[in-house]
Each structure stands twice: as C-alpha cells, then as structure tokens.
Design a protein around this motif. Structure first.
Motif, PDB file in Angstrom:
ATOM      1  N   MET A   3       0.829  -1.208   0.000  1.00 22.37           N
ATOM      2  CA  MET A   3       0.000   0.000   0.000  1.00 22.37           C
ATOM      3  C   MET A   3       0.863   1.258   0.000  1.00 22.37           C
ATOM      4  O   MET A   3       0.596   2.217  -0.720  1.00 22.37           O
ATOM      5  CB  MET A   3      -0.915  -0.027   1.219  1.00 22.37           C
ATOM      6  N   GLY A  50       1.170   3.827  -3.170  1.00 28.97           N
ATOM      7  CA  GLY A  50       0.866   5.241  -2.968  1.00 28.97           C
ATOM      8  C   GLY A  50       2.023   6.106  -3.452  1.00 28.97           C
ATOM      9  O   GLY A  50       1.842   7.140  -4.093  1.00 28.97           O
ATOM     10  N   LYS A  70       2.240   6.135  -7.410  1.00 31.02           N
ATOM     11  CA  LYS A  70       0.975   6.390  -8.104  1.00 31.02           C
ATOM     12  C   LYS A  70       1.105   7.393  -9.257  1.00 31.02           C
ATOM     13  O   LYS A  70       0.628   7.142 -10.363  1.00 31.02           O
ATOM     14  CB  LYS A  70      -0.018   6.904  -7.054  1.00 31.02           C
ATOM     15  N   VAL A 103      -0.551   7.443   0.779  1.00 28.23           N
ATOM     16  CA  VAL A 103      -1.643   6.492   0.999  1.00 28.23           C
ATOM     17  C   VAL A 103      -2.859   7.277   1.499  1.00 28.23           C
ATOM     18  O   VAL A 103      -2.811   7.902   2.551  1.00 28.23           O
ATOM     19  CB  VAL A 103      -1.255   5.418   2.042  1.00 28.23           C
ATOM     20  N   GLN A 129      -8.456   4.895   1.935  1.00 27.14           N
ATOM     21  CA  GLN A 129      -7.966   3.580   1.516  1.00 27.14           C
ATOM     22  C   GLN A 129      -7.427   2.809   2.725  1.00 27.14           C
ATOM     23  O   GLN A 129      -7.710   1.623   2.904  1.00 27.14           O
ATOM     24  CB  GLN A 129      -6.850   3.860   0.512  1.00 27.14           C
ATOM     25  N   ARG A 177     -10.295   1.842   5.129  1.00 21.16           N
ATOM     26  CA  ARG A 177     -11.124   0.763   4.594  1.00 21.16           C
ATOM     27  C   ARG A 177     -10.408  -0.588   4.701  1.00 21.16           C
ATOM     28  O   ARG A 177     -11.016  -1.596   5.068  1.00 21.16           O
ATOM     29  CB  ARG A 177     -11.494   1.032   3.129  1.00 21.16           C
ATOM     30  N   LEU A 178      -9.094  -0.575   4.409  1.00 22.39           N
ATOM     31  CA  LEU A 178      -8.352  -1.826   4.519  1.00 22.39           C
ATOM     32  C   LEU A 178      -8.346  -2.305   5.977  1.00 22.39           C
ATOM     33  O   LEU A 178      -8.540  -3.495   6.266  1.00 22.39           O
ATOM     34  CB  LEU A 178      -6.910  -1.655   4.009  1.00 22.39           C
ATOM     35  N   ASP A 238     -17.108  -2.163  -0.060  1.00 24.48           N
ATOM     36  CA  ASP A 238     -16.397  -1.613  -1.212  1.00 24.48           C
ATOM     37  C   ASP A 238     -16.217  -0.110  -0.980  1.00 24.48           C
ATOM     38  O   ASP A 238     -16.784   0.453  -0.043  1.00 24.48           O
ATOM     39  CB  ASP A 238     -17.117  -1.974  -2.521  1.00 24.48           C
ATOM     40  N   PRO A 239     -15.431   0.549  -1.837  1.00 26.05           N
ATOM     41  CA  PRO A 239     -15.109   1.958  -1.557  1.00 26.05           C
ATOM     42  C   PRO A 239     -16.351   2.845  -1.391  1.00 26.05           C
ATOM     43  O   PRO A 239     -16.366   3.726  -0.536  1.00 26.05           O
ATOM     44  CB  PRO A 239     -14.282   2.378  -2.773  1.00 26.05           C
ATOM     45  N   ASP A 255     -17.433   4.645   2.054  1.00 25.44           N
ATOM     46  CA  ASP A 255     -17.497   6.103   2.103  1.00 25.44           C
ATOM     47  C   ASP A 255     -18.711   6.565   2.921  1.00 25.44           C
ATOM     48  O   ASP A 255     -18.590   7.416   3.799  1.00 25.44           O
ATOM     49  CB  ASP A 255     -17.547   6.658   0.677  1.00 25.44           C
ATOM     50  N   ASP A 315      -9.524  12.092   1.799  1.00 25.78           N
ATOM     51  CA  ASP A 315      -8.700  12.150   0.585  1.00 25.78           C
ATOM     52  C   ASP A 315      -7.246  12.476   0.882  1.00 25.78           C
ATOM     53  O   ASP A 315      -6.384  12.300   0.027  1.00 25.78           O
ATOM     54  CB  ASP A 315      -9.263  13.200  -0.378  1.00 25.78           C
ATOM     55  N   SER A 360      -3.485  12.161   2.636  1.00 22.54           N
ATOM     56  CA  SER A 360      -2.637  11.018   2.988  1.00 22.54           C
ATOM     57  C   SER A 360      -2.702  10.794   4.499  1.00 22.54           C
ATOM     58  O   SER A 360      -2.811  11.753   5.265  1.00 22.54           O
ATOM     59  CB  SER A 360      -1.194  11.277   2.581  1.00 22.54           C
TER      60      SER A 360
END
Lengths: 478, 257
Positions: free
Chosen positions: A444, A448, A451, B101, B105, B108-109, B124-125, B129, B147, B149
C-alpha cells in the motif's frame, strides 16, 4: 531490520532460466574485423558499415565514464561476444515458422507471439540476444502506413529513412557507451508513423538476453512525422548467470511538428543475487528530439532489474512550445546500484518539461537520481517542474539526489521539489496495530508512492508493473 | 459505570519487558473488566507508553516475564496484527505519517481486515465512504480528511481525531488511548472525549494513559493507577487523579519506597 521487511525483499527472480537453443555466436573480442563481420552477417549497405567504423574509431579515443555514483570492476570489452543469434536464421514468412523453443521461451515470459493470443491492440517485436525474431501485426499497421519492424529489416526495406535519422539525436561520439553501441549494435526496433497518423495500437518490443557471454546492443529509432502520435513500450528480461552481461542500448526518438511520442519501459533484467553476484550492466542512452513546434515526448520508466543501471532518458526541446516529460520509478534491492534520471534541454521558446522521479531503495542497494534541467538563452518563457522523491526500506540502503540546473534565460521558471521518506518499523507497527500485515502495508505504501508515475503507463502495463514491484519487494519487510 | 461484575477482558500478571536490553516494565499486575474505564497516570519515563506498546505487540520491546491474557487468549503469543484483529486497539501518542496512501484507503483496509475477520461483510469503496462519513460526524471531522494522505500534514489534534475515528471503525473490545489528550486544545479535547464516551458500552473497556488529569474531567475513570519505575505503585478511584494534580507524583514515589 526486522525479518518481515527482509522476507519481503527476498523474492526470487522469475525469468532466470536459460533457453537451450543453438546460437550463432561470433568469438569474443572487438576490433574492426569483428565490426566488418557483424555488418557482413547482416548484409548491410556500405554507408552503415562506415557509420559503425567511424563510431568504433572514435570509441577507441574515449574513456569509460567514472562520474556515476556506482561501483563495479572494470569491464573487459575484449571478453564479450558482440553477436549472438539463434539458429537457424532465415527469413520468416509468418509466426508459425518461429522456432518452437523460442515460442515457448516467450510464452514462459508472458510475451504472446501469436497474434491471436496477443494482448488486444498491442503489436510486439521480439528481440532475442542480438536479433529480432518476430514482429506481430505488421500487416495491420502497414495498412495505415505505420512501419514497425526490426532495425535490420528497416535497413533493407527503408534505408532512406534510417539513413536520414540514425545518429541525429544521439551522435556516434555522444558518450562512451553510445559510441560502442553505434559500432556494434545488432538489432532493435524501428517505428515510423507517417504524417497525420495516430498509431492504432500500442507498439511494444520485448528484449531477451539469453547467451552468457554476449552483450546486447540494440538500437531503437522511432520517428513521428507532423501530427502523428504513437505509444511504445519495451520490456526486458535475462537469465540468471553468475557473470555480468553488458547491455548498452541506444534509443533515438524524433517528433516533428505537433507529433507526440510516448515511450514506456518496464526493465526487469536479472539483477544479480542477494550478494551482488551476476546481473546485467545496463548502460543505456535514450534521447528524444522534439524537433517540431508543439511536439511532445514523454518517457515513463519502471526500472526494477539490472545489477547496475546507468540511464538518463532525455528530451531536447528544440521546437517552440514543445513538451518533454519524464516519469520514473527506480527500485533497487540487495546489492543493486542505479544512477538514473533525465536531461531536459530547453532550446525553443515556451518549452515545458516535467520530471517526476520516485526512487525506492531496499536491502543494501544504492539508488541515485541525477538530472539536468538546462534552459538555453533563446528559451523565452521556458518552464520546468521537477519532483524527486526517495523512499528507503530498512536501514542499510542509500538514496541520493543530484539535480543540476543551468538557466541562461531570465524569463524561465524552474521548480525543484525533493523528499525522502522511509518505511520503517514504526510505520509497519502502525499498520499492524490496525490488523494489516507487513506485506499489505508495504504494498500500500509503495503503490501510494509510485501512483503519479504508474498512472502514466498504458493500462495493461500499469497492472503488470505493480505486480512486478510487489514481487521485487516481497520479503523485504519485517 | 462499573459494578465490578463485567467479565475479565485483560488480565496481566507480573509483566516484565525491556528495550535494547534495558528493563522498563518490572512486574505489572493489571486487570480490566468489560464496562470499565481505567486511567494509568505517572511521571515521564515511568513506563506508561511502553506498557501500551508491549500489549499492542511493538517489535522493539522484548517481554522478559509474566503473562497477559486478553479475552481468554494468551495475548503475548499473538502477532501485532492478530492482536488488533482480536479486538485490542491502541490509539497512538504520535501516529505516524504515511505519505501517498489516502486515509480512506487505509481506513477501509483496516476495517475490512479487522471486521471482515469477525464475519462482517467487507465494504467496497462506495459503501465504506457512506459508512465512514457517519462515523466522522461523531468527531466533527471534515470529510476532506478521507482524501488526504494518512496523518500527513495533520495537526496534532487532527491526528488524535483520526485515531479515535479508527477506534470507532474497528469497534475494539479494549482500547488503550496513549496520551490522547496531548496536543489537543480544549474544544478538540471535548470532541474527542465525547467520541470515546459514545463508543463505551457494557461489553468493552477503555484504558486512558495520561500524564494530566484534565482528560479525566471528560472521560470519568472507575480506577486510577499510578505507574512509577515500571510498576503500578498505587490504585484508587477518581479522587486519586485530583490528588495527583494537587500534589504531583513525588509523594507517591516516597510512599511506595
């Protein structure tokens, strides 16, 4: 470094097998007679032999560069075979005539040589050691006037085009390895996109070094005429040997008015083992000339292999309003060394360039970014943006950034940003404390990090490249 | 509020741990039951943060003696990620930044890994959300944090809210909040405390590791423990924290000696 990180790095190289195929190899060593022999084997016209000999004579006067931030024992240029071709070599009328052993080799590597099995919309030229063994979709491309063939074929079928452009972007005397390549290059790919044509499919070349003691010296030439555009991808692998093989390629791109060339590389040459034994010396000169107004050349590279990488895909922005781009991910692990970056040479007015470089170092490797942004006196309104980020995995690797900026026009705007980050125990513990294991965490974080570059790759290859990075780093964390 | 009848979530006996060969924890006994709130206080360097990191499974610390049973399982046998999946949560004093990152994301992981492991449907995303936005309202967090990092460029207070957001998402049985109050202004402290109070239930428990008693005005503990020299040297009720604030830590050290 923790064991998890270590395990993530220690993933075996998957392309390390050798194909048992009879090859026509010239004896080791280099002198004018070898060059004449190569030229003769390839049945070349005199002007090309002269081009080679002039390059060779100049090469004899040159010194191997010592400025890169890499260390290796001197290369014995007399201990290399400069030509190796799989036998029997005859003109192939179709893919069905390709040696089944070769087909199996490339199938194992995941390179489809049968058109029906090929990736939809990707034409492939396949280079095995010194020669091109197959090119797919030639006919379909020819229908729109696109020429895509091996370099040797181009010399015979389109000598006027080759002669007009060969050596115009990277002169034979440009640097030590470019001069060597110009003297002994054996094959490569040739692409010509005529005026106004948007190439209907991705063009791709797959390079494979198979012979232990041969070098690979390929030559690629891509020309996009006025208003033409093309996207080109190259991939590279080599077997696992405990000796080093030399790969010294030259790639020249020419973009005329309003033309655009997108050149993507996924380089996965054998990198040597975890103690630095074996691996490819990847000493490559790649340069694009934005000759026409509003032309554009974009380099994207994902460099994961080779014991040593020395490579600076560059853009000469000659045409007014031309655009150069360089997007790079360079990953080094174990004992790998990379000194890579780009040169953006702004000559025309209102030329623009973007450099996004992401270096990832793991193991005991050393990863350097080296880049030049040069704004010439007539480059009114030129603009550059550079971003160079380094990521370190573990405690024993190194990362360096060597940016050179030369500005001779005070209307220019040049920006440079750099950062260094580290995947360390604390980051991994943070992920672990949220239930996420080290492998997923590293994947991950790396995804990132890269990307901005991966979004530049053609879709199929972005997926492939992502998988490759994952493989290369498996076991590196812990 | 605890009536002392909840089931035992964490039972630590004689825990000793060292880092780089230096002993830090020197025999800790500590029991937490469902429904309880504990506060562990103590001067700097007393071993408070080490205790939470050792329980969470930080690889730099070596357990040299004692036991820790979490919800019937030998906690010390589990890897850090297994501890998290089994319902142990640590809110970090200094959450690390993870550039590149996206927070959404990452969250959620974490959610899918921890709650997916407990049989909850993975989100799912898009589903996630909606789900995470609801949780963010509780902490008065701007959805723009999704959104950005992970923790990158967050202020101290934003990082702490992001930690409590993770607690809200992962629904731990036992949450250790390490210095959650440090770096928070008074409004942020109130919001974070409200969030934690909202997440409390008869089935879970919270351990507040803190230097100051100010957080305890908002999250009222059932028990207050004082750590000194790698041991819990005194245990009392809410009033102990007030006494500590008035008198400092020195008298405890003398008393214990």
């Amino acid at each position: 470094m923790s064991a998890v990180l270590q395990n993530l790095i220690d993933q075996p190289y998957k392309h390390g097998f050798v194909t048992d195929i009879e090859a026509d190899v010239v004896p080791k060593g280099l002198d004018e007679s070898v060059i004449r022999l190569i030229s003769h084997k390839k049945n070349e016209p005199d002007w090309l032999l002269e081009f080679r000999l002039a390059a060779y004579r100049h090469w004899l006067t040159m010194q191997e560069p010592t400025w890169p931030n890499v260390k290796y024992p001197p290369v014995d240029f007399q201990d290399i075979s400069y030509y190796s071709a799989p036998k029997p070599k005859k003109m192939l009328a179709s893919m069905d005539e390709v040696d089944p052993e070769l087909l199996r080799t490339f199938e194992k590597l995941g390179v489809p040589m049968h058109e029906q099995a090929a990736l939809a919309g990707v034409a492939v030229d396949v280079i095995f050691d010194s020669v091109s063994v197959a090119t797919t979709y030639k006919k379909k491309l020819a229908d729109v006037g696109v020429i895509f063939c091996s370099f040797s074929e181009a010399v015979h079928e389109h000598p006027e085009l080759v002669r007009k452009y060969l050596g115009t972007v990277v002169p034979t005397s440009d640097n030590f390895y470019a001069a060597l390549n110009s003297a002994v290059f054996t094959d490569g790919s040739f692409c010509f996109i005529p005026k106004g044509v948007k190439c209907p499919m991705e063009l791709s070349t797959y390079f494979r070094i198979n012979t232990q003691e041969s070098g690979q010296f390929e030559r690629t030439l891509i020309i996009a005429e006025e208003g033409a555009s093309v996207s080109y991808l190259e991939g590279c692998t080599a077997p696992r040997f405990d000796t080093n093989q030399l790969h010294a390629a030259v790639v020249e791109l020419v973009a005329l008015d309003n033309a655009s060339i997108k050149y993507s590389t996924v380089q996965n040459w054998y990198a040597g083992d975890e103690n630095g034994v074996g691996g490819i010396y990847n000493f490559v000169t790649k340069r694009g000339l934005c000759k026409g107004v509003h032309s554009k050349i974009s380099w994207t590279q994902v460099e994961t292999g080779s014991a040593i990488t020395w490579k600076y895909p560059s853009c000469v922005l000659l045409g007014d309003h031309s655009v150069g781009e360089f997007y790079s991910v360079a990953l080094t692990n174990h004992m790998q060394q990379a000194d890579t970056g780009t040169k953006m040479v702004h000559i025309g007015k209102n030329t623009r360039s973007t450099i996004i470089s992401k270096g990832i170092s793991a193991g005991r490797s050393n990863n350097s970014y080296r880049g030049l942004v040069k704004i010439g006196p007539k480059a009114e309104g030129a603009r550059n943006f550079s971003q160079c980020d380094s990521m370190l995995i573990g405690e024993t690797c190194g990362a360096n950034t060597f940016p050179y900026i030369q500005v001779q026009n005070n209307t220019a705007k040049v920006e440079h940003e750099a950062s260094t980050s580290k995947i360390g125990e604390d980051q991994l513990f943070y992920f672990a404390s949220r239930g996420i294991d080290a492998e997923e965490a590293v994947s991950m974080i790396i995804n990132g990090f890269v990307k901005d570059v991966f979004t530049q790759l053609p879709m199929e290859f972005a997926v492939e490249a992502g998988r490759l990075l994952g493989l290369k780093l498996e076991g590196s964390v812990g | 509020m605890s009536n002392g009848a909840g089931k035992i979530l964490l039972d630590v006996r004689g825990l000793c741990a060292s880092v780089a060969g230096v002993p830090i924890l020197k025999g800790i006994d500590f029991t937490v039951r469902a429904g309880e709130v504990h506060a562990i206080m103590g001067p700097n360097g007393s071993g408070k943060s080490t205790f939470s990191k050792v329980l969470a499974g930080h690889p730099s610390y070596e357990v040299t003696g004692g036991t820790a049973v979490f919800d019937g399982v030998d906690l010390l046998e589990l890897s850090a990620e297994e501890r998290a999946r089994s319902g142990f949560f640590l809110s970090f004093q200094y959450p690390v930044e993870v550039p590149g990152v996206a927070n959404a994301q990452f969250l959620r992981l974490a959610y899918n890994t921890v709650l997916g492991g407990r049989g909850r449907d993975e989100l799912d995303p898009l589903e996630f959300d909606d789900f995470v936005r609801e949780k963010m309202k509780l902490l008065e967090m701007d959805p723009a944090f999704l959104d950005r990092s992970v923790n990158t460029g967050f202020s101290g207070g934003e990082k702490k809210r992001n930690e409590i957001l993770q607690m809200a998402l992962l629904e731990p049985k036992l949450a250790f909040l390490d210095e959650t109050d440090s770096g928070l202004d008074i409004d942020a402290l109130r919001i974070v405390a409200q969030g934690v109070n909202h997440l409390r239930s008869a089935d879970n428990a919270v351990v507040l590791v803190t230097h100051y008693q100010r957080l305890l005005n908002y999250i009222v503990p059932d028990f207050v423990h004082v750590m000194d020299g790698g041991r819990l040297v005194k245990t009392g009720g809410r009033e102990l924290a007030l006494e500590l604030e008035a008198r400092g830590y020195d008298w405890i050290g003398k008393q214990a000696a």
